[in-house]
Design an enzyme around this catalytic site. Structure first.
Site, PDB file in Angstrom:
ATOM      1  N   LEU A   1     -18.181 -73.588  32.633  1.00 29.69           N
ATOM      2  CA  LEU A   1     -18.473 -74.276  31.379  1.00 29.69           C
ATOM      3  C   LEU A   1     -18.474 -73.297  30.209  1.00 29.69           C
ATOM      4  O   LEU A   1     -18.884 -72.146  30.336  1.00 29.69           O
ATOM      5  CB  LEU A   1     -19.837 -74.952  31.484  1.00 29.69           C
TER       6      LEU A   1
ATOM      7  N   HIS B   1     -26.751 -74.477  43.872  1.00 26.12           N
ATOM      8  CA  HIS B   1     -25.877 -73.394  44.339  1.00 26.12           C
ATOM      9  C   HIS B   1     -26.242 -73.030  45.774  1.00 26.12           C
ATOM     10  O   HIS B   1     -27.430 -72.911  46.103  1.00 26.12           O
ATOM     11  CB  HIS B   1     -26.041 -72.172  43.436  1.00 26.12           C
TER      12      HIS B   1
ATOM     13  N   ARG C   1      -9.903 -74.729  27.394  1.00 24.04           N
ATOM     14  CA  ARG C   1     -11.241 -75.021  27.914  1.00 24.04           C
ATOM     15  C   ARG C   1     -12.166 -75.582  26.832  1.00 24.04           C
ATOM     16  O   ARG C   1     -12.941 -76.502  27.090  1.00 24.04           O
ATOM     17  CB  ARG C   1     -11.834 -73.742  28.517  1.00 24.04           C
TER      18      ARG C   1
ATOM     19  N   ARG D   1     -15.766 -76.110  37.594  1.00 23.56           N
ATOM     20  CA  ARG D   1     -15.208 -75.501  36.397  1.00 23.56           C
ATOM     21  C   ARG D   1     -16.282 -74.660  35.719  1.00 23.56           C
ATOM     22  O   ARG D   1     -17.459 -75.029  35.708  1.00 23.56           O
ATOM     23  CB  ARG D   1     -14.708 -76.570  35.408  1.00 23.56           C
TER      24      ARG D   1
END
Length: 215
Positions: A88, A104, A60, A86
């Site tokens: 972060l 969201h 990542r 993903r």
């Protein structure tokens, strides 16, 4: 601004459709998935569409560092997440502190994470909505810029509720982005100001009917 996405890109499309009416400009779109439809939307709009496949990186941190390099080539004032699926890394979030924005599908701080429509219906809540917020290292926990609220109907199921919330998303996201790019929005510590007036913890408030009337 640069937009990050992983899938269909309907919020990207809303941002592009509203771009002539506001102060922002989408200069690049990056996806971690090569098959993301959002890349096609960017190409049709004549915007650079870049694939940076996370599967080709060992971890990542490596991926997010490469992502930072790609984003910074555009020298953006703002990075916008539009269905970017993903988590972060802290180094990425810190690099774009107070210029990294997300939307969201819930009225934060309630219902962080996934499956918000199902959870809200199971809890027999009366209201639902969407939140635009700055991104911090804690999941769905950054300072709230704006929220749009609707009343849940007795006939609503996950699909209908999702459709209603997404319609609000497509209107409120361009508004919130414009607050920032026009210079009307400022941030110090954890307090947001709009036109130099402090916003409450829930940010700038809109409801479904108001947004429908503005469409």
């Amino acid at each position: 601004m640069v937009v990050l996405l992983s899938g269909n890109g309907s919020n990207l499309q809303a941002l592009l459709d509203q771009q002539p009416n506001y102060s922002y400009e989408v200069v690049g779109v990056i996806s971690n998935r090569p098959d993301a439809k959002g890349l096609q939307r960017a190409e049709l709009a004549g915007i650079p569409a870049i694939t940076l496949d996370h599967k080709t990186f060992p971890g990542r941190e490596d991926y997010d560092q490469a992502l930072i390099t790609r984003i910074d080539q555009f020298e953006p004032g703002l990075v916008v997440l539009a269905g970017y699926m993903r988590i972060l890394t802290g180094s990425f979030v810190r690099h774009y502190k107070n210029r990294l924005m997300n939307i969201h599908p819930s009225l934060l701080p309630d219902y962080k994470g996934l499956d918000t429509y199902k959870r809200v219906l199971n809890d027999r809540q009366r209201q639902h909505g969407t939140t635009v917020h700055f991104v911090t290292e804690a999941l769905d926990s950054g300072a709230i810029i704006a929220q749009a609220t609707l009343e849940i109907a007795a006939s609503d199921d996950e699909q209908s509720l999702c459709k209603r919330v997404q319609r609000m998303e497509h209107r409120i996201y361009p508004i919130a982005v414009d607050f920032y790019t026009s210079g009307r929005l400022s941030m110090d510590d954890t307090r947001i100001r709009l036109d130099n007036i402090p916003l409450g913890k829930k940010g700038y408030q809109l409801d479904e009917q108001t947004l429908i009337e503005q469409l």
